[in-house]
Write an enzyme that holds these catalytic residues in place. Structure first.
Site, PDB file in Angstrom:
ATOM      1  N   GLN A 200       0.829  -1.201   0.000  1.00 45.87           N
ATOM      2  CA  GLN A 200       0.000   0.000   0.000  1.00 45.87           C
ATOM      3  C   GLN A 200       0.867   1.256   0.000  1.00 45.87           C
ATOM      4  OE1 GLN A 200      -2.572  -2.092   3.383  1.00 45.87           O
ATOM      5  NE2 GLN A 200      -3.326  -0.034   3.017  1.00 45.87           N
ATOM      6  N   ARG A 313      -5.092   8.199  16.945  1.00 45.86           N
ATOM      7  CA  ARG A 313      -6.425   8.138  16.343  1.00 45.86           C
ATOM      8  C   ARG A 313      -7.433   7.503  17.298  1.00 45.86           C
ATOM      9  NH1 ARG A 313      -9.126   8.724  11.195  1.00 45.86           N
ATOM     10  NH2 ARG A 313      -7.257   9.582  10.247  1.00 45.86           N
ATOM     11  N   GLU A 716     -12.542   3.226   5.676  1.00 49.54           N
ATOM     12  CA  GLU A 716     -12.509   2.782   7.067  1.00 49.54           C
ATOM     13  C   GLU A 716     -13.812   2.974   7.842  1.00 49.54           C
ATOM     14  OE1 GLU A 716      -9.032   5.347   7.447  1.00 49.54           O
ATOM     15  OE2 GLU A 716      -8.122   3.764   8.630  1.00 49.54           O
TER      16      GLU A 716
END
Lengths: 776, 493
Positions: A200, A313, A716
């Site tokens: 990725q 996060r 997500e």
């Protein structure tokens, strides 16, 4: 021709997928003399390597090269941000399964067989194997702890009428992409290296490999056409096989393929961070939160890897959709002697959301109210009560309307009543229902990553070759970006071809992660296409004597006043006029900033919203459960491609549900992962899908910010919708309590944990009552 | 003796000799034939990315198509058969197969890596040409994992292409042509005995030949469907020098039903025995569809599930409860053994060198027998049991006339819970005696803790499953409670 924007165009590789013609790394024809790599792994969780004798490995049939730490010409470390992730363990092993050496042999079988012949002696050190152990030791951190605080939580808690506290454990998750980690390294002249990788993050992989080989970045090219799934697992972890393949290719001068088999993949590479969540919450009679303390302990494994971002996060999502006026969130980044946990779809956000959702459910059960009502009471406001704990104003809040619509369309209230009636008459099987909302922040929290580049090239037949920094892992990024470029030029989608992502075409890119792939790369591609379009418009303006602003690109034609010509003709004309038909484009997300010291700022460009209602049935004798019905409503802004977006929503939900139900990572008391293949690690199967499964895109959705065609990121956020499955199970478990107690349930809620929770409720009700009742 | 295998790869004939007989079909396809549409996802038959279609004559002039996991299937399994891969599915001019088209139209592929496996599973179902319902689709695809889509679009694609019964008339010519081609391979007149890479593989064609071979080679490894032994190679990287396969032994592939018993040859794959076993009692059918996956059941044999001596095989608890008897053959004759007497210790069985499990004889349950079989695992489909329990109860005027209990997952072997049975026999069938028996279960077992379940949970469900059996088969006059989360209710939309 209708606009490709908003059309349900199939994935650009759909035909190749169904026909088996799509080339993954392992399918690319192998060059002459290609060697296969395999890894030798540590059998100790934490030990000093006293001796490493690889003589027998070198002598094994087919073996061409064997390398270990001392054979790395450059830096023996592929930590993406911080050092600490050695390619080969150097002196000390930090987890069971850490790579110590690697072999290149003529065949895969020979390479793998040879790895078993190493003779390694260890001096055992004391490993830290559990999160609780690490939390208790202040030296067991991969990075400093962080505190986010707003208001006066202590005061608010002291003043609250009700107060609850507790601890919740949330397990990790293996990515279980169907295509395992793989890379092929092809050595070239002058120390050049071409890496074909399932990654990725091609740019970072390029840099890490260059550092390992001790060559400049320009000597390494990384190429990725597609991955067989990524989910965050190929953001930093893809560098492991890539570095090994490149080092062996340098050593042997031959192409080297490093394909990890499933077991090695699951043992060697990182997973979603397991978390421990401690909470202390105060609230009023209406369930309105007055103050809350959270302690979030993330199990980072042995190294920092991406753990700071993941834990940041988590902190930034511990509010989810709720206004927390007085709040403190303390985050510990704990070090254990396990594999280094890494990015996984949601990147800590889901763990943060689990924290607050569990608290709200506990409040509701304490007050004996519908958890949905308590959730709604605590929602962020529109003009007031709209500032997050990190001081960002929530400007685009649609959660109340979205939840109302879902509650209505799913018939939530009536079903809740019906379930209560069912449970009254069913002693051994209980049902439960839960509606869980989601607000998810879009942008990389590492601000500098919010940039993208693209390269658009026109040919004189009017066909377009498109490249950008994003990678395709199945999420449909390539088709969405192609749609944007086709729209810009007013041509059909089949005229636009996206080829492999390459660091030689678009340099210095960010990982395809944080859901931001389309937001960033489509904008960059749009900018590149726009640049070329302007050049073409000027050519047309000159030839046809109209203002450039009056030139229109539509329906495969260029229209300049009364003149129309096919797009291909226009590109030919431009070439004859010696005008460049290629351009780069660049995009940087506006408005965002964050101060890590004060833990305040605007880390997110916008928020994506969604909600899910899940109904389940639980067997009180075994703890087994089934989903009965799922309703999802999710905000994609103005969807660029509803079919692709729906695929992300549904797939995300099921993956989130798997994380919290059947997917259990199990390490033994030596720190050895024992669930390292699908025979022992159970991701959802088709039979787990609720028979009534209704996912919809929120029709009213529109991004307030100027994101690409007012769409919203979708990678997500929907994973978090799976949390509704966990709470539906908890709701059903609660129904087993004779006296209205709230169950304690950790995640994943395996049948075992569910039955244990039920048994605890039964024991709490009255010892022995069960049997007496059964006799009735 | 033939020293090489012959099969059809698509429509082309292949002759392979001097190859490693433990080479997997998947490696052969990808490495030797450059047919890379078939993928490796796990190399243990659990994810389905490697699914291919195997066609063989069904013995009645027709063709039987089986979806199988190529990642754990050894090359000799292809002998005399047709192997169809994703590359062979497209029609003239490259037209997509109906299944491929449906998958595309329903956006049922995201990363696409699992897709060829799903397509092959569905294409096999599609060949059967009959309508299938939701449960059957979920069952057919239980052995195919997808990590991207969440399955809904795959289900819709399957439904759209399978829900309508299709015309079968044009299949006859195709079938007979294929049967003729397979006949031409002429693999049945001689037994296979091939050697390659220092490994030998023998596939005898009669029980006599098999037992004679075993007498000469007592150390040989007996290979059934290979769904377990395949992993010894792909996962444990073991060198298997001599394999003797049961697949071509007709005596071991027979299913015979008499008035009193069902006899199943040890080499019969689950898929072939499903109908006969399901006919014994409805309870057996619910267990069978949860053993492995469709792909595993097409290869895995009932004999193998017993003979490998695993403590967590799912058939032994059922067979123990039903009072099944094993017939063991050798060059000197046959002997018979109760299933529970077969298991001596962890992966140790009563099979002596030179012996082979020949068949399983299951007494037909009398109409008044109460049979319950329960499997508990983390995932409903295609998982290995934490605990599997089988109960067979006969009542006589409210008294327990007989009770047989078999458990898997509670000890180093599958076990018969004799102590528990003793507590129950002769007692009044009611909650009081069931509770006494539940306590006896606690006494009887000391199960292990592992990644599948803790010892505590295993004990708890071992107890609770007996209670569940009671609640589903209560004393006369009480209402039975159906305690299943599975079919039909939960799976019908």
């Amino acid at each position: 021709m209708t606009s490709p924007i908003g059309a349900s165009i199939p994935h650009d590789s759909a035909r190749l997928h169904v026909s088996g013609e799509a080339l993954y790394i392992d399918d690319i024809p192998e060059p002459r003399g290609l060697l296969h790599a395999a890894m030798g792994l540590s059998t100790e969780a934490h030990a000093r390597i006293l001796s490493l004798d690889l003589t027998a490995v070198r002598a094994a049939p087919g073996v061409v090269a064997v390398i270990a730490a001392e054979d790395v010409p450059g830096i023996n470390d592929i930590g993406p941000i911080f050092p600490g992730d050695p390619i080969f363990a150097d002196g000390i092993t930090q987890y069971h399964g850490q790579v110590i050496f690697a072999v290149a042999a003529r065949t895969r079988a020979e390479a793998r067989a040879a790895t078993a012949l190493a003779s390694i002696t260890y001096e055992k050190l004391t490993p830290i194997l559990t999160l609780d152990e690490a939390l208790a030791r202040e030296d067991a951190r991969v990075a400093p702890s962080r505190l986010m605080k707003r208001g006066e939580p202590d005061l608010a808690l002291a003043r609250s009428r009700h107060r609850l506290h507790g601890t919740l454990y949330v397990g990790g998750q293996d990515h279980f992409y169907l295509e395992g980690q793989i890379a092929v390294a092809h050595p070239g002249e002058q120390g050049d290296m071409l890496i074909q990788s399932s990654t990725q993050n091609p740019s970072e992989l390029q840099h890490l490999v260059a550092h390992a080989l001790h060559v400049p970045d320009h000597s390494v090219i990384c190429e990725t056409r597609r991955m067989g799934g990524g989910f965050g697992g190929k953001e930093s972890q893809a560098a492991i096989p890539a570095a090994i393949a490149a080092l062996l290719a340098t050593r042997t001068g031959r192409s080297v393929k490093c394909r990890m088999d499933r077991d090695d993949d699951m043992i060697v590479t990182g997973k979603r961070h397991p978390f421990r969540i401690d909470y202390d919450v105060g609230f009023d009679d209406q369930g309105l939160i007055g103050g809350v303390h959270f302690m979030l302990a993330g199990d980072c494994g042995h190294s920092a890897d991406l753990s700071t971002g993941v834990n940041d996060r988590a902190m930034m999502h511990a509010d989810n959709c709720y206004f927390l006026e007085n709040v403190s969130i303390l985050s510990h980044r704990c070090r254990t002697n396990t594999v280094s946990h890494t990015a996984f779809r949601g990147f800590g956000g889901p763990q943060g959301i689990m924290a607050i959702e569990y608290v709200l459910d506990e409040i509701a059960r304490h007050l004996k109210r519908d958890p949905l009502l308590i959730r709604q009471r605590n929602f962020y406001g529109i003009t007031a009560r709209n500032v997050t704990p990190y001081n960002m104003v929530v400007e685009d809040n649609i959660i109340a309307a979205l939840v109302d619509e879902l509650a209505r369309s799913s018939d939530y209230a009536a079903r809740r009543k019906a379930i209560a009636a069912f449970n009254l008459n069913s002693r051994w099987i209980k049902r439960g229902i839960a509606l869980v909302p989601v607000k998810f922040g879009i942008s990389f929290t590492a601000i500098h990553l919010n940039q993208a580049g693209a390269l658009v090239q026109l040919y004189t037949d009017g066909s377009v070759l498109l490249n950008h920094g994003g990678t395709e892992m199945g999420q449909g990024l390539f088709i969405k970006v192609a749609q944007v470029v086709a729209e810009e030029f007013g041509i059909t989608i089949d005229r636009v071809r996206v080829t492999a992502t390459s660091t030689a075409k678009v340099p210095n890119t960010s990982p395809t992660a944080a859901s931001a792939g389309t937001d960033l790369n489509a904008k960059a591609a749009q900018a590149a296409a726009h640049t070329i379009k302007l050049r073409l418009a000027h050519v047309a303006a000159e030839i046809f004597a109209v203002p450039a602003t009056a030139v229109i690109f539509a329906n495969g034609e260029v229209i300049a006043g009364r003149n129309r010509l096919p797009f291909a003709e226009m590109t030919k004309l431009a070439r004859m006029q010696r005008v460049s038909l290629s351009a780069t484009g660049f995009y940087a997300t506006p408005k965002i900033h964050f101060d890590a010291e004060t833990q305040t700022g605007r880390p997110f460009y916008y928020f994506a919203y969604g909600a899910a209602v899940t109904e389940v049935e639980v067997d009180g004798l075994t703890g087994e459960y089934r989903q009965r019905r799922v309703d999802i409503l999710h905000d994609c802004g103005k969807s660029l491609n509803p079919a692709i977006d729906l695929g992300q929503i549904e797939g995300g939900f099921v993956q989130g549900a798997g994380w919290l139900t059947s997917e259990e990572l199990w390490w033994d008391d030596r720190g050895q992962l024992r669930t390292h293949a699908p025979s022992t690690y159970k991701i959802p199967a088709m039979g787990d899908l609720a028979p009534k499964f209704r996912a919809r895109i929120y029709e009213a959705g529109r991004n307030r910010e100027n994101a690409i065609f007012r769409s919203k990121a979708v990678g997500e956020p929907p994973l978090n919708l799976g949390i509704s499955v966990f709470h539906a199970i908890k709701d059903a478990v609660a129904a087993f309590s004779a006296n209205g107690l709230s169950p304690h349930l950790d995640a994943p809620a395996t049948p075992e944990r569910v039955l244990m929770a039920i048994e605890k409720l039964r024991a709490a009700a009255k010892p022995g009552l069960d049997r007496a009742k059964a006799a009735e | 003796m033939r020293t090489g295998i012959r099969f059809l790869l698509g429509t082309e004939t292949r002759n392979l000799s001097d190859v490693d007989p433990t080479r997997t079909v998947l490696d052969y396809l990808r490495d030797d034939e450059s047919l890379c549409g078939t993928k490796e996802g796990c190399a243990e038959g659990d994810c389905g990315a490697c699914t291919v279609m195997l066609a063989d004559r069904d013995g009645a002039g027709g063709i039987r198509y089986r979806p199988v996991n190529s990642c754990i299937m050894f090359l000799p399994a292809l002998d005399g058969k047709q192997l169809v891969t994703i590359e062979h599915l497209r029609g003239p001019g490259g037209a997509l197969h109906d299944v491929q088209k449906a998958m595309m139209d329903h956006h049922a592929a995201q990363c696409g890596f699992c897709t060829p496996g799903f397509v092959m599973s569905l294409a096999t179902l599609h060949r059967a040409g009959v309508a299938v319902d939701r449960t059957e689709i979920a069952d057919a695809l239980a052995g195919n994992l997808c990590r991207c889509t969440g399955y809904r679009p795959i289900y819709d694609a399957a439904r759209s292409v399978l829900a309508v019964p299709r015309d079968k008339t044009d299949r006859a010519a195709e079938t007979s042509a294929l049967a003729a081609k397979l006949d031409m391979l002429d693999t049945e007149s001689e037994s296979l005995d091939m050697t390659g890479a220092g490994r030998r593989f023998i596939a005898p064609r009669s029980l006599g030949e098999l037992t004679a071979l075993l007498a000469v080679h007592p150390d040989a490894l007996i290979l059934g469907g290979g769904t377990d032994i395949g992993l010894w190679v792909t996962k444990q990287r073991r060198h298997l020098p001599l394999l003797i396969a049961t697949e071509q032994v007709p005596e071991l592939r027979r299913i015979e039903s008499s008035e009193t018993q069902l006899s199943i040859g040890a080499a019969v794959p689950y898929a072939d025995a499903m109908a006969s076993l399901a006919a014994l009692h409805p309870a057996t059918a619910t267990l069978l569809r949860r053993i492995g996956s469709r792909q595993i059941r097409e290869r895995g044999t009932i004999g193998g599930n017993i003979a490998n001596g695993s403590p967590i095989g799912d058939m032994p608890p059922l067979l123990i409860a039903m009072g099944a008897v094993l017939v063991i053959a050798s060059a000197t004759g046959e002997r018979r053994l109760a299933v529970e007497a077969f298991f001596l210790g962890y992966r140790q069985t009563a099979l002596q060198p030179g012996e082979v499990l020949a068949r399983i004889e299951i007494p037909k349950p009398s109409p008044d027998i109460h049979l319950g079989i329960y499997k508990v695992s983390k995932r409903f489909d295609q998982d290995i049991s934490a605990v599997c329990a089988g109960f067979a109860l006969e009542l006589d005027n409210g008294l327990v006339r007989s009770m047989r209990i078999g458990y898997g997952g509670m000890a180093a072997t599958p076990v018969r819970a004799l102590d528990v049975e003793t507590k129950l026999i002769g007692a009044v069938w009611g909650l009081a005696i069931v509770e006494t028996a539940m306590d006896a279960i606690d006494q009887a077992f000391t199960p292990l803790s592992d990644m599948r379940a803790s010892a505590q949970y295993r004990r708890m469900i071992a107890r609770n499953l007996l209670l569940k059996f009671y609640l589903e088969h209560p004393a006369k006059g009480e209402t039975a409670i159906r305690l299943r989360l599975d079919q039909p209710e939960s799976l019908t939309a």
